[in-house]
Motif scaffolding. Structure first.
Motif, PDB file in Angstrom:
ATOM      1  N   LEU A  78     -39.164  -3.810  15.936  1.00  0.00           N
ATOM      2  CA  LEU A  78     -39.825  -4.477  15.239  1.00  0.00           C
ATOM      3  C   LEU A  78     -39.344  -3.244  13.831  1.00  0.00           C
ATOM      4  O   LEU A  78     -39.588  -2.066  13.871  1.00  0.00           O
ATOM      5  CB  LEU A  78     -41.097  -4.376  15.103  1.00  0.00           C
ATOM      6  CG  LEU A  78     -41.999  -4.971  14.345  1.00  0.00           C
ATOM      7  CD1 LEU A  78     -42.066  -6.056  14.127  1.00  0.00           C
ATOM      8  CD2 LEU A  78     -43.890  -4.598  14.430  1.00  0.00           C
ATOM      9  N   VAL A  79     -39.374  -4.694  12.618  1.00  0.00           N
ATOM     10  CA  VAL A  79     -38.765  -3.256  11.694  1.00  0.00           C
ATOM     11  C   VAL A  79     -40.217  -4.375  10.156  1.00  0.00           C
ATOM     12  O   VAL A  79     -40.138  -5.466  10.479  1.00  0.00           O
ATOM     13  CB  VAL A  79     -37.651  -3.512  10.598  1.00  0.00           C
ATOM     14  CG1 VAL A  79     -36.807  -2.166  11.416  1.00  0.00           C
ATOM     15  CG2 VAL A  79     -37.169  -4.551  10.592  1.00  0.00           C
ATOM     16  N   THR A  80     -40.843  -2.671   8.899  1.00  0.00           N
ATOM     17  CA  THR A  80     -41.240  -4.150   7.850  1.00  0.00           C
ATOM     18  C   THR A  80     -40.141  -3.495   6.870  1.00  0.00           C
ATOM     19  O   THR A  80     -39.743  -2.707   6.699  1.00  0.00           O
ATOM     20  CB  THR A  80     -42.561  -3.082   7.635  1.00  0.00           C
ATOM     21  OG1 THR A  80     -42.308  -1.958   6.980  1.00  0.00           O
ATOM     22  CG2 THR A  80     -43.203  -3.634   8.851  1.00  0.00           C
ATOM     23  N   PHE A  81     -40.053  -4.082   6.074  1.00  0.00           N
ATOM     24  CA  PHE A  81     -39.179  -4.293   4.120  1.00  0.00           C
ATOM     25  C   PHE A  81     -39.945  -4.827   3.066  1.00  0.00           C
ATOM     26  O   PHE A  81     -40.676  -5.991   3.599  1.00  0.00           O
ATOM     27  CB  PHE A  81     -38.355  -4.147   4.842  1.00  0.00           C
ATOM     28  CG  PHE A  81     -37.272  -5.662   4.683  1.00  0.00           C
ATOM     29  CD1 PHE A  81     -37.464  -6.165   4.170  1.00  0.00           C
ATOM     30  CD2 PHE A  81     -36.982  -6.094   6.583  1.00  0.00           C
ATOM     31  CE1 PHE A  81     -36.561  -7.887   4.288  1.00  0.00           C
ATOM     32  CE2 PHE A  81     -36.736  -6.935   6.845  1.00  0.00           C
ATOM     33  CZ  PHE A  81     -36.585  -8.289   5.858  1.00  0.00           C
ATOM     34  N   THR A  82     -39.600  -4.277   2.433  1.00  0.00           N
ATOM     35  CA  THR A  82     -40.115  -4.872   0.603  1.00  0.00           C
ATOM     36  C   THR A  82     -38.543  -4.634   0.204  1.00  0.00           C
ATOM     37  O   THR A  82     -38.176  -4.185   0.622  1.00  0.00           O
ATOM     38  CB  THR A  82     -41.236  -4.080  -0.080  1.00  0.00           C
ATOM     39  OG1 THR A  82     -40.601  -3.394   0.214  1.00  0.00           O
ATOM     40  CG2 THR A  82     -42.182  -4.096   0.716  1.00  0.00           C
ATOM     41  N   VAL A  83     -39.035  -5.639  -0.344  1.00  0.00           N
ATOM     42  CA  VAL A  83     -37.415  -5.827  -1.583  1.00  0.00           C
ATOM     43  C   VAL A  83     -38.267  -6.197  -2.813  1.00  0.00           C
ATOM     44  O   VAL A  83     -39.516  -6.598  -2.928  1.00  0.00           O
ATOM     45  CB  VAL A  83     -37.120  -7.515  -1.461  1.00  0.00           C
ATOM     46  CG1 VAL A  83     -36.602  -7.542   0.175  1.00  0.00           C
ATOM     47  CG2 VAL A  83     -37.598  -8.691  -1.174  1.00  0.00           C
ATOM     48  N   ASP A  84     -37.099  -6.326  -3.834  1.00  0.00           N
ATOM     49  CA  ASP A  84     -37.565  -6.476  -5.061  1.00  0.00           C
ATOM     50  C   ASP A  84     -37.238  -7.885  -5.520  1.00  0.00           C
ATOM     51  O   ASP A  84     -36.235  -8.598  -4.954  1.00  0.00           O
ATOM     52  CB  ASP A  84     -36.122  -5.557  -5.705  1.00  0.00           C
ATOM     53  CG  ASP A  84     -36.518  -6.381  -7.489  1.00  0.00           C
ATOM     54  OD1 ASP A  84     -37.178  -6.851  -7.624  1.00  0.00           O
ATOM     55  OD2 ASP A  84     -35.388  -5.581  -8.237  1.00  0.00           O
ATOM     56  N   HIS A  85     -38.801  -8.395  -5.831  1.00  0.00           N
ATOM     57  CA  HIS A  85     -38.877  -9.722  -6.234  1.00  0.00           C
ATOM     58  C   HIS A  85     -38.460 -10.552  -6.784  1.00  0.00           C
ATOM     59  O   HIS A  85     -38.125 -11.770  -6.588  1.00  0.00           O
ATOM     60  CB  HIS A  85     -40.571 -10.006  -5.322  1.00  0.00           C
ATOM     61  CG  HIS A  85     -41.180 -10.311  -4.152  1.00  0.00           C
ATOM     62  ND1 HIS A  85     -41.405 -10.732  -3.943  1.00  0.00           N
ATOM     63  CD2 HIS A  85     -41.266  -9.090  -3.608  1.00  0.00           C
ATOM     64  CE1 HIS A  85     -41.921 -10.839  -2.166  1.00  0.00           C
ATOM     65  NE2 HIS A  85     -42.483  -9.431  -2.821  1.00  0.00           N
ATOM     66  N   GLY A  86     -37.914  -9.443  -7.794  1.00  0.00           N
ATOM     67  CA  GLY A  86     -37.170  -9.812  -9.080  1.00  0.00           C
ATOM     68  C   GLY A  86     -35.975 -10.256  -8.738  1.00  0.00           C
ATOM     69  O   GLY A  86     -34.962 -10.483  -9.964  1.00  0.00           O
ATOM     70  N   ASN A  87     -35.635 -10.157  -8.333  1.00  0.00           N
ATOM     71  CA  ASN A  87     -34.238 -10.225  -7.646  1.00  0.00           C
ATOM     72  C   ASN A  87     -33.663 -11.570  -6.601  1.00  0.00           C
ATOM     73  O   ASN A  87     -32.968 -11.353  -5.891  1.00  0.00           O
ATOM     74  CB  ASN A  87     -33.251  -8.869  -6.747  1.00  0.00           C
ATOM     75  CG  ASN A  87     -31.897  -8.549  -6.821  1.00  0.00           C
ATOM     76  OD1 ASN A  87     -31.114  -9.350  -7.591  1.00  0.00           O
ATOM     77  ND2 ASN A  87     -31.833  -6.937  -6.534  1.00  0.00           N
ATOM     78  N   PRO A  88     -33.219 -12.371  -7.206  1.00  0.00           N
ATOM     79  CA  PRO A  88     -32.189 -13.375  -6.441  1.00  0.00           C
ATOM     80  C   PRO A  88     -31.487 -13.423  -5.268  1.00  0.00           C
ATOM     81  O   PRO A  88     -30.279 -12.127  -5.710  1.00  0.00           O
ATOM     82  CB  PRO A  88     -31.392 -14.362  -6.796  1.00  0.00           C
ATOM     83  CG  PRO A  88     -32.096 -13.993  -8.959  1.00  0.00           C
ATOM     84  CD  PRO A  88     -32.438 -12.850  -9.195  1.00  0.00           C
ATOM     85  N   GLY A  89     -32.175 -13.860  -3.922  1.00  0.00           N
ATOM     86  CA  GLY A  89     -31.078 -13.033  -2.950  1.00  0.00           C
ATOM     87  C   GLY A  89     -31.707 -11.794  -2.083  1.00  0.00           C
ATOM     88  O   GLY A  89     -30.512 -11.470  -0.984  1.00  0.00           O
ATOM     89  N   ALA A  90     -33.028 -10.718  -2.932  1.00  0.00           N
ATOM     90  CA  ALA A  90     -32.793 -10.005  -2.138  1.00  0.00           C
ATOM     91  C   ALA A  90     -32.941 -10.114  -0.766  1.00  0.00           C
ATOM     92  O   ALA A  90     -33.011  -9.163   0.307  1.00  0.00           O
ATOM     93  CB  ALA A  90     -34.298  -9.119  -2.604  1.00  0.00           C
ATOM     94  N   LEU A  91     -34.125 -11.223  -0.216  1.00  0.00           N
ATOM     95  CA  LEU A  91     -34.173 -11.190   0.994  1.00  0.00           C
ATOM     96  C   LEU A  91     -32.597 -11.877   2.249  1.00  0.00           C
ATOM     97  O   LEU A  91     -32.431 -11.086   2.962  1.00  0.00           O
ATOM     98  CB  LEU A  91     -35.723 -12.283   0.949  1.00  0.00           C
ATOM     99  CG  LEU A  91     -35.961 -12.692   2.680  1.00  0.00           C
ATOM    100  CD1 LEU A  91     -36.232 -11.592   3.170  1.00  0.00           C
ATOM    101  CD2 LEU A  91     -37.018 -13.639   2.865  1.00  0.00           C
ATOM    102  N   ALA A  92     -31.948 -12.125   1.074  1.00  0.00           N
ATOM    103  CA  ALA A  92     -31.086 -13.456   2.181  1.00  0.00           C
ATOM    104  C   ALA A  92     -30.754 -11.652   2.070  1.00  0.00           C
ATOM    105  O   ALA A  92     -29.347 -12.529   3.434  1.00  0.00           O
ATOM    106  CB  ALA A  92     -30.405 -13.716   1.281  1.00  0.00           C
ATOM    107  N   ARG A  93     -29.955 -11.407   1.273  1.00  0.00           N
ATOM    108  CA  ARG A  93     -28.845 -10.442   1.762  1.00  0.00           C
ATOM    109  C   ARG A  93     -30.216  -8.983   3.076  1.00  0.00           C
ATOM    110  O   ARG A  93     -29.124  -8.544   3.890  1.00  0.00           O
ATOM    111  CB  ARG A  93     -28.803  -9.265   0.667  1.00  0.00           C
ATOM    112  CG  ARG A  93     -27.468  -9.933  -0.457  1.00  0.00           C
ATOM    113  CD  ARG A  93     -27.504  -9.008  -2.018  1.00  0.00           C
ATOM    114  NE  ARG A  93     -28.349  -8.506  -2.362  1.00  0.00           N
ATOM    115  CZ  ARG A  93     -28.549  -9.648  -3.584  1.00  0.00           C
ATOM    116  NH1 ARG A  93     -27.747 -10.562  -3.498  1.00  0.00           N
ATOM    117  NH2 ARG A  93     -29.994  -8.971  -4.391  1.00  0.00           N
ATOM    118  N   CYS A  94     -30.656  -8.730   2.936  1.00  0.00           N
ATOM    119  CA  CYS A  94     -31.593  -7.829   4.043  1.00  0.00           C
ATOM    120  C   CYS A  94     -31.536  -8.490   5.317  1.00  0.00           C
ATOM    121  O   CYS A  94     -31.239  -7.631   6.387  1.00  0.00           O
ATOM    122  CB  CYS A  94     -33.029  -8.190   3.194  1.00  0.00           C
ATOM    123  SG  CYS A  94     -32.994  -6.619   1.990  1.00  0.00           S
TER     124      CYS A  94
END
Ligand SMILES: O=C(O)C(=O)C[C@]1(C(=O)O)C=C[C@@H](O)C=C1
Length: 354
Positions: A264-280
Protein backbone atom coordinates in the motif's frame (compact mmCIF):
# COMPACT_ATOMS: atom_id res chain seq x y z
CA UNK A 1 11.25 -6.43 26.06
CA UNK A 2 7.99 -7.53 27.71
CA UNK A 3 6.32 -7.97 24.33
CA UNK A 4 8.64 -10.92 23.73
CA UNK A 5 6.89 -12.89 26.44
CA UNK A 6 3.38 -11.90 25.55
CA UNK A 7 2.87 -9.16 23.01
CA UNK A 8 -0.07 -6.80 23.29
CA UNK A 9 -2.46 -6.73 20.33
CA UNK A 10 -4.83 -3.76 20.16
CA UNK A 11 -8.25 -4.09 18.53
CA UNK A 12 -11.54 -2.21 18.33
CA UNK A 13 -13.41 -3.20 21.48
CA UNK A 14 -15.21 -4.09 23.55
CA UNK A 15 -15.02 -7.83 23.01
CA UNK A 16 -17.53 -9.16 20.51
CA UNK A 17 -16.68 -6.70 17.71
CA UNK A 18 -15.83 -8.12 14.29
CA UNK A 19 -12.29 -6.87 14.83
CA UNK A 20 -12.17 -9.10 17.90
CA UNK A 21 -13.48 -11.99 15.82
CA UNK A 22 -10.60 -11.51 13.44
CA UNK A 23 -8.39 -12.58 16.36
CA UNK A 24 -10.77 -15.18 17.63
CA UNK A 25 -11.91 -17.45 14.84
CA UNK A 26 -8.57 -18.74 13.61
CA UNK A 27 -7.57 -19.56 17.17
CA UNK A 28 -10.36 -22.07 17.29
CA UNK A 29 -9.06 -23.63 14.13
CA UNK A 30 -5.52 -23.81 15.42
CA UNK A 31 -6.09 -24.77 19.06
CA UNK A 32 -8.89 -27.31 19.65
CA UNK A 33 -11.19 -26.32 22.54
CA UNK A 34 -9.68 -22.89 22.53
CA UNK A 35 -13.04 -21.36 23.46
CA UNK A 36 -12.00 -22.18 27.02
CA UNK A 37 -9.00 -20.00 26.56
CA UNK A 38 -11.13 -17.28 25.05
CA UNK A 39 -13.76 -17.05 27.72
CA UNK A 40 -11.50 -17.43 30.72
CA UNK A 41 -8.51 -15.36 29.90
CA UNK A 42 -7.18 -12.59 27.78
CA UNK A 43 -4.39 -14.83 26.59
CA UNK A 44 -4.68 -16.29 23.12
CA UNK A 45 -2.69 -18.28 20.65
CA UNK A 46 -2.53 -15.93 17.72
CA UNK A 47 -3.52 -16.83 14.20
CA UNK A 48 -1.17 -17.21 11.29
CA UNK A 49 -1.30 -13.57 10.27
CA UNK A 50 -0.19 -12.51 13.70
CA UNK A 51 2.22 -15.29 14.48
CA UNK A 52 4.42 -13.69 11.94
CA UNK A 53 6.29 -12.98 15.15
CA UNK A 54 6.25 -16.49 16.60
CA UNK A 55 4.71 -16.01 20.00
CA UNK A 56 2.63 -18.62 21.68
CA UNK A 57 0.22 -16.23 23.34
CA UNK A 58 -0.84 -12.63 23.11
CA UNK A 59 -2.57 -10.16 25.38
CA UNK A 60 -5.61 -8.54 23.82
CA UNK A 61 -6.08 -4.85 24.43
CA UNK A 62 -9.56 -3.55 23.50
CA UNK A 63 -9.55 0.07 22.32
CA UNK A 64 -12.42 2.53 22.07
CA UNK A 65 -11.75 3.80 18.55
CA UNK A 66 -9.82 2.84 15.42
CA UNK A 67 -7.59 5.86 16.12
CA UNK A 68 -6.77 4.43 19.56
CA UNK A 69 -5.54 1.26 17.83
CA UNK A 70 -3.21 3.39 15.67
CA UNK A 71 -2.01 5.36 18.74
CA UNK A 72 -1.18 2.32 20.84
CA UNK A 73 0.84 0.81 18.00
CA UNK A 74 2.56 4.12 17.21
CA UNK A 75 3.53 4.61 20.88
CA UNK A 76 4.76 1.03 21.19
CA UNK A 77 2.17 0.23 23.88
CA UNK A 78 0.81 -2.44 21.55
CA UNK A 79 3.01 -4.69 19.45
CA UNK A 80 0.35 -5.14 16.79
CA UNK A 81 -3.05 -3.56 16.06
CA UNK A 82 -6.00 -4.80 14.03
CA UNK A 83 -8.20 -2.36 12.09
CA UNK A 84 -11.07 -2.76 9.59
CA UNK A 85 -10.08 -1.55 6.12
CA UNK A 86 -12.89 -2.28 3.66
CA UNK A 87 -16.20 -4.05 3.41
CA UNK A 88 -17.40 -5.99 0.38
CA UNK A 89 -20.79 -4.24 0.29
CA UNK A 90 -20.17 -0.87 1.89
CA UNK A 91 -16.69 -0.04 0.64
CA UNK A 92 -13.76 1.59 2.39
CA UNK A 93 -13.62 2.25 6.11
CA UNK A 94 -12.91 5.96 5.77
CA UNK A 95 -11.80 6.35 9.41
CA UNK A 96 -8.94 3.95 8.70
CA UNK A 97 -8.02 5.60 5.38
CA UNK A 98 -7.84 9.01 7.08
CA UNK A 99 -5.54 7.64 9.75
CA UNK A 100 -3.26 6.21 7.07
CA UNK A 101 -3.38 9.57 5.24
CA UNK A 102 -2.08 11.00 8.54
CA UNK A 103 -2.27 14.69 7.69
CA UNK A 104 -1.19 15.68 11.21
CA UNK A 105 1.84 13.36 11.08
CA UNK A 106 0.85 11.48 14.21
CA UNK A 107 1.34 7.97 12.84
CA UNK A 108 4.59 8.25 10.93
CA UNK A 109 5.85 4.80 12.04
CA UNK A 110 2.74 2.76 11.27
CA UNK A 111 3.07 0.03 8.63
CA UNK A 112 0.74 -2.77 7.52
CA UNK A 113 2.12 -6.28 8.01
CA UNK A 114 -0.87 -8.59 7.45
CA UNK A 115 -4.50 -8.92 6.47
CA UNK A 116 -7.48 -11.27 6.71
CA UNK A 117 -11.01 -11.31 5.38
CA UNK A 118 -13.73 -11.99 7.96
CA UNK A 119 -17.25 -13.05 7.07
CA UNK A 120 -19.60 -10.50 8.70
CA UNK A 121 -23.12 -11.64 9.58
CA UNK A 122 -25.01 -8.87 11.32
CA UNK A 123 -27.88 -9.54 13.73
CA UNK A 124 -30.46 -7.32 15.33
CA UNK A 125 -29.87 -7.71 19.07
CA UNK A 126 -32.10 -6.51 21.87
CA UNK A 127 -34.56 -7.78 24.42
CA UNK A 128 -37.47 -9.67 22.86
CA UNK A 129 -41.02 -8.79 23.85
CA UNK A 130 -42.15 -11.39 26.41
CA UNK A 131 -44.61 -12.72 23.79
CA UNK A 132 -41.85 -13.47 21.26
CA UNK A 133 -39.12 -14.44 23.74
CA UNK A 134 -39.35 -18.15 22.91
CA UNK A 135 -38.88 -17.38 19.25
CA UNK A 136 -35.82 -15.24 19.95
CA UNK A 137 -34.37 -18.00 22.09
CA UNK A 138 -34.93 -20.55 19.33
CA UNK A 139 -33.10 -18.29 16.89
CA UNK A 140 -30.15 -17.97 19.22
CA UNK A 141 -29.97 -21.71 19.77
CA UNK A 142 -30.47 -22.78 16.18
CA UNK A 143 -28.29 -20.59 14.02
CA UNK A 144 -29.78 -21.74 10.71
CA UNK A 145 -33.36 -20.83 11.60
CA UNK A 146 -35.08 -17.91 9.84
CA UNK A 147 -32.00 -16.22 8.40
CA UNK A 148 -32.94 -12.67 7.45
CA UNK A 149 -36.59 -13.42 8.22
CA UNK A 150 -37.60 -11.80 11.48
CA UNK A 151 -40.08 -13.80 13.50
CA UNK A 152 -40.07 -11.18 16.22
CA UNK A 153 -42.08 -8.12 16.90
CA UNK A 154 -39.92 -4.98 16.71
CA UNK A 155 -42.56 -2.43 17.72
CA UNK A 156 -40.98 -1.96 21.15
CA UNK A 157 -37.65 -0.85 19.60
CA UNK A 158 -37.31 2.92 19.65
CA UNK A 159 -33.60 3.32 18.87
CA UNK A 160 -30.83 1.25 17.29
CA UNK A 161 -27.10 1.56 17.89
CA UNK A 162 -24.26 0.47 15.62
CA UNK A 163 -20.94 1.32 14.05
CA UNK A 164 -21.48 3.68 11.08
CA UNK A 165 -20.09 1.04 8.68
CA UNK A 166 -22.84 -1.43 9.59
CA UNK A 167 -25.91 0.60 8.52
CA UNK A 168 -24.94 0.49 4.88
CA UNK A 169 -24.54 -3.29 5.04
CA UNK A 170 -28.13 -3.87 6.24
CA UNK A 171 -30.07 -1.32 4.17
CA UNK A 172 -32.88 -3.61 3.02
CA UNK A 173 -33.65 -5.01 6.46
CA UNK A 174 -33.60 -1.58 8.06
CA UNK A 175 -35.78 0.09 5.46
CA UNK A 176 -38.27 -2.79 5.56
CA UNK A 177 -38.56 -3.30 9.31
CA UNK A 178 -37.14 -0.30 11.15
CA UNK A 179 -37.42 2.57 8.73
CA UNK A 180 -38.54 5.17 11.28
CA UNK A 181 -36.45 4.03 14.21
CA UNK A 182 -33.73 6.44 15.39
CA UNK A 183 -30.20 5.34 14.53
CA UNK A 184 -27.22 6.18 16.73
CA UNK A 185 -23.59 5.84 15.62
CA UNK A 186 -21.25 4.36 18.21
CA UNK A 187 -17.60 3.30 18.14
CA UNK A 188 -18.13 -0.41 17.36
CA UNK A 189 -20.89 -2.96 16.88
CA UNK A 190 -20.00 -4.55 20.23
CA UNK A 191 -20.25 -1.15 21.96
CA UNK A 192 -23.72 -0.95 20.41
CA UNK A 193 -24.62 -4.30 21.99
CA UNK A 194 -23.25 -3.18 25.34
CA UNK A 195 -25.39 -0.01 25.24
CA UNK A 196 -28.52 -1.93 24.22
CA UNK A 197 -27.94 -4.44 27.02
CA UNK A 198 -27.93 -1.63 29.58
CA UNK A 199 -31.37 -0.36 28.58
CA UNK A 200 -33.67 -2.31 30.83
CA UNK A 201 -36.78 -0.90 29.16
CA UNK A 202 -35.88 -3.07 26.14
CA UNK A 203 -36.50 -0.20 23.74
CA UNK A 204 -32.87 -0.14 22.50
CA UNK A 205 -31.42 -2.55 19.96
CA UNK A 206 -28.04 -3.03 18.24
CA UNK A 207 -26.79 -4.15 14.85
CA UNK A 208 -24.07 -6.45 16.03
CA UNK A 209 -22.71 -9.99 16.02
CA UNK A 210 -23.98 -13.23 17.46
CA UNK A 211 -20.86 -13.29 19.62
CA UNK A 212 -21.87 -9.94 21.12
CA UNK A 213 -25.35 -11.33 21.87
CA UNK A 214 -23.67 -13.98 23.99
CA UNK A 215 -21.31 -11.59 25.67
CA UNK A 216 -23.95 -9.02 26.61
CA UNK A 217 -26.85 -11.41 27.28
CA UNK A 218 -29.07 -10.07 24.48
CA UNK A 219 -31.70 -11.86 22.43
CA UNK A 220 -31.14 -12.32 18.70
CA UNK A 221 -34.22 -10.62 17.26
CA UNK A 222 -33.20 -11.28 13.65
CA UNK A 223 -30.08 -12.75 12.20
CA UNK A 224 -28.01 -12.48 9.02
CA UNK A 225 -29.73 -9.23 8.18
CA UNK A 226 -26.95 -7.99 5.89
CA UNK A 227 -28.00 -7.31 2.29
CA UNK A 228 -25.36 -9.64 0.83
CA UNK A 229 -25.00 -13.11 2.29
CA UNK A 230 -21.28 -13.11 1.61
CA UNK A 231 -20.77 -9.77 3.37
CA UNK A 232 -17.06 -9.68 4.22
CA UNK A 233 -14.74 -7.17 5.87
CA UNK A 234 -11.02 -7.01 5.25
CA UNK A 235 -8.91 -6.25 8.31
CA UNK A 236 -5.29 -5.10 8.36
CA UNK A 237 -2.64 -5.82 10.98
CA UNK A 238 -0.48 -2.83 11.96
CA UNK A 239 3.06 -2.77 13.27
CA UNK A 240 5.60 -0.09 14.09
CA UNK A 241 8.29 0.33 11.46
CA UNK A 242 10.97 -0.77 13.94
CA UNK A 243 9.10 -3.95 14.90
CA UNK A 244 10.15 -7.17 13.13
CA UNK A 245 7.95 -9.13 10.74
CA UNK A 246 8.10 -12.67 9.49
CA UNK A 247 8.69 -11.41 5.97
CA UNK A 248 12.00 -12.73 4.78
CA UNK A 249 14.17 -10.10 3.25
CA UNK A 250 15.53 -12.27 0.49
CA UNK A 251 15.13 -10.83 -2.97
CA UNK A 252 12.74 -12.68 -5.21
CA UNK A 253 11.19 -10.84 -8.03
CA UNK A 254 9.52 -13.81 -9.69
CA UNK A 255 5.94 -12.97 -10.61
CA UNK A 256 4.39 -15.90 -8.68
CA UNK A 257 6.03 -14.81 -5.46
CA UNK A 258 5.12 -11.15 -6.07
CA UNK A 259 1.47 -12.04 -6.66
CA UNK A 260 1.29 -13.54 -3.16
CA UNK A 261 2.05 -10.12 -1.67
CA UNK A 262 0.30 -6.79 -1.47
CA UNK A 263 1.63 -3.32 -0.78
CA UNK A 264 0.00 0.00 0.00
CA UNK A 265 1.25 3.47 -0.86
CA UNK A 266 -0.25 6.93 -0.51
CA UNK A 267 0.76 9.87 -2.66
CA UNK A 268 -0.28 13.42 -3.51
CA UNK A 269 0.07 15.19 -6.84
CA UNK A 270 0.11 18.73 -8.12
CA UNK A 271 -3.57 19.14 -8.96
CA UNK A 272 -2.92 22.06 -11.30
CA UNK A 273 -0.73 19.92 -13.51
CA UNK A 274 -2.68 18.04 -16.24
CA UNK A 275 -1.74 14.36 -16.40
CA UNK A 276 0.01 14.38 -12.99
CA UNK A 277 -2.05 11.48 -11.65
CA UNK A 278 -1.80 9.49 -14.90
CA UNK A 279 1.99 9.85 -14.85
CA UNK A 280 2.15 8.50 -11.30
CA UNK A 281 -0.07 5.49 -12.07
CA UNK A 282 1.89 4.79 -15.21
CA UNK A 283 4.97 3.68 -13.24
CA UNK A 284 3.12 0.58 -12.03
CA UNK A 285 2.28 -0.51 -15.58
CA UNK A 286 5.82 0.18 -16.70
CA UNK A 287 7.17 -2.33 -14.17
CA UNK A 288 4.41 -4.91 -14.73
CA UNK A 289 2.80 -4.30 -11.32
CA UNK A 290 -0.87 -5.17 -10.97
CA UNK A 291 -2.98 -2.60 -9.06
CA UNK A 292 -5.64 -4.12 -6.77
CA UNK A 293 -7.38 -0.97 -5.49
CA UNK A 294 -7.35 2.82 -5.74
CA UNK A 295 -8.94 5.15 -3.19
CA UNK A 296 -8.94 8.85 -2.48
CA UNK A 297 -9.59 10.96 0.60
CA UNK A 298 -9.62 14.73 0.94
CA UNK A 299 -6.07 15.94 1.61
CA UNK A 300 -7.25 18.01 4.58
CA UNK A 301 -4.83 20.74 3.49
CA UNK A 302 -6.71 22.38 0.63
CA UNK A 303 -10.27 21.89 -0.62
CA UNK A 304 -10.64 19.52 -3.58
CA UNK A 305 -7.12 18.21 -3.24
CA UNK A 306 -6.76 14.52 -2.49
CA UNK A 307 -4.54 11.85 -1.05
CA UNK A 308 -4.43 8.83 -3.37
CA UNK A 309 -4.18 5.33 -1.98
CA UNK A 310 -2.89 2.63 -4.30
CA UNK A 311 -2.70 -1.03 -3.38
CA UNK A 312 -0.85 -3.40 -5.68
CA UNK A 313 0.54 -6.92 -5.91
CA UNK A 314 4.16 -7.27 -4.96
CA UNK A 315 6.36 -6.11 -2.16
CA UNK A 316 9.03 -3.61 -1.42
CA UNK A 317 12.30 -5.31 -0.65
CA UNK A 318 15.04 -4.47 1.83
CA UNK A 319 18.69 -5.28 1.98
CA UNK A 320 21.43 -5.93 -0.50
CA UNK A 321 20.32 -5.67 -4.13
CA UNK A 322 16.82 -4.50 -3.16
CA UNK A 323 16.95 -1.64 -5.61
CA UNK A 324 16.76 -4.23 -8.41
CA UNK A 325 13.22 -5.37 -7.49
CA UNK A 326 10.44 -4.10 -9.75
CA UNK A 327 8.42 -2.68 -6.84
CA UNK A 328 11.43 -0.76 -5.56
CA UNK A 329 12.13 0.58 -9.02
CA UNK A 330 8.51 1.64 -9.47
CA UNK A 331 8.44 3.36 -6.08
CA UNK A 332 11.69 5.14 -6.87
CA UNK A 333 10.13 6.56 -10.02
CA UNK A 334 6.85 7.35 -8.30
CA UNK A 335 8.83 9.50 -5.87
CA UNK A 336 10.11 11.55 -8.80
CA UNK A 337 6.67 12.06 -10.36
CA UNK A 338 4.42 12.88 -7.37
CA UNK A 339 4.46 15.67 -4.81
CA UNK A 340 4.72 13.49 -1.67
CA UNK A 341 4.46 9.77 -1.17
CA UNK A 342 4.67 7.15 1.54
CA UNK A 343 5.04 3.38 1.53
CA UNK A 344 2.64 1.90 4.11
CA UNK A 345 3.84 -1.69 4.13
CA UNK A 346 3.96 -4.97 2.23
CA UNK A 347 2.32 -8.14 3.50
CA UNK A 348 1.26 -11.61 2.42
CA UNK A 349 -2.25 -11.64 0.90
CA UNK A 350 -4.84 -12.96 3.34
CA UNK A 351 -7.52 -15.61 3.15
CA UNK A 352 -11.22 -15.49 3.96
CA UNK A 353 -12.01 -16.63 7.50
CA UNK A 354 -15.51 -18.07 7.86
O1 LIG B 1 -17.71 -2.50 14.96
C1 LIG B 1 -17.13 -3.56 14.72
O2 LIG B 1 -17.51 -4.65 15.13
C2 LIG B 1 -15.93 -3.50 13.89
O3 LIG B 1 -15.08 -4.35 14.00
C3 LIG B 1 -15.87 -2.39 12.89
C4 LIG B 1 -16.51 -2.74 11.56
C5 LIG B 1 -16.04 -1.73 10.47
O4 LIG B 1 -15.69 -0.62 10.80
O5 LIG B 1 -16.08 -2.11 9.31
C6 LIG B 1 -16.05 -4.07 11.15
C7 LIG B 1 -16.82 -4.92 10.46
C8 LIG B 1 -18.17 -4.56 10.02
O6 LIG B 1 -17.99 -4.20 8.66
C9 LIG B 1 -18.72 -3.40 10.77
C10 LIG B 1 -17.95 -2.65 11.58
Amino acid sequence: MAEKERPVVAFLGPEGSYTHQFLNLPIQLIVPNSSLLISNSDSYTPQATLDAFKFTSITLSPQITIEDVFSTVQSGTAYRGVVPFENSSNGSVVFTLDLFADIHKKYADILVCGEAYVSVKHCLLGYAQPSSRNQAQAETESPSANEGEPANDFTHIKRIYSHPQAWGQCKTFLSTHLKYTDRHDVSSTSKAAEIASQDETGSSAALSSIMAADMFGLDVLAKTINDNVDNTTRFLVLRRADSPTSASISQSDCSKEQAAWKSLVTFTVDHGNPGALARCLDVFGTYGINLTSINTRPSGLQNWNYVFFVEFQGRKEDGHGAEEGSVNKALGELGQRCRTWRWLGSWRSGEVIE
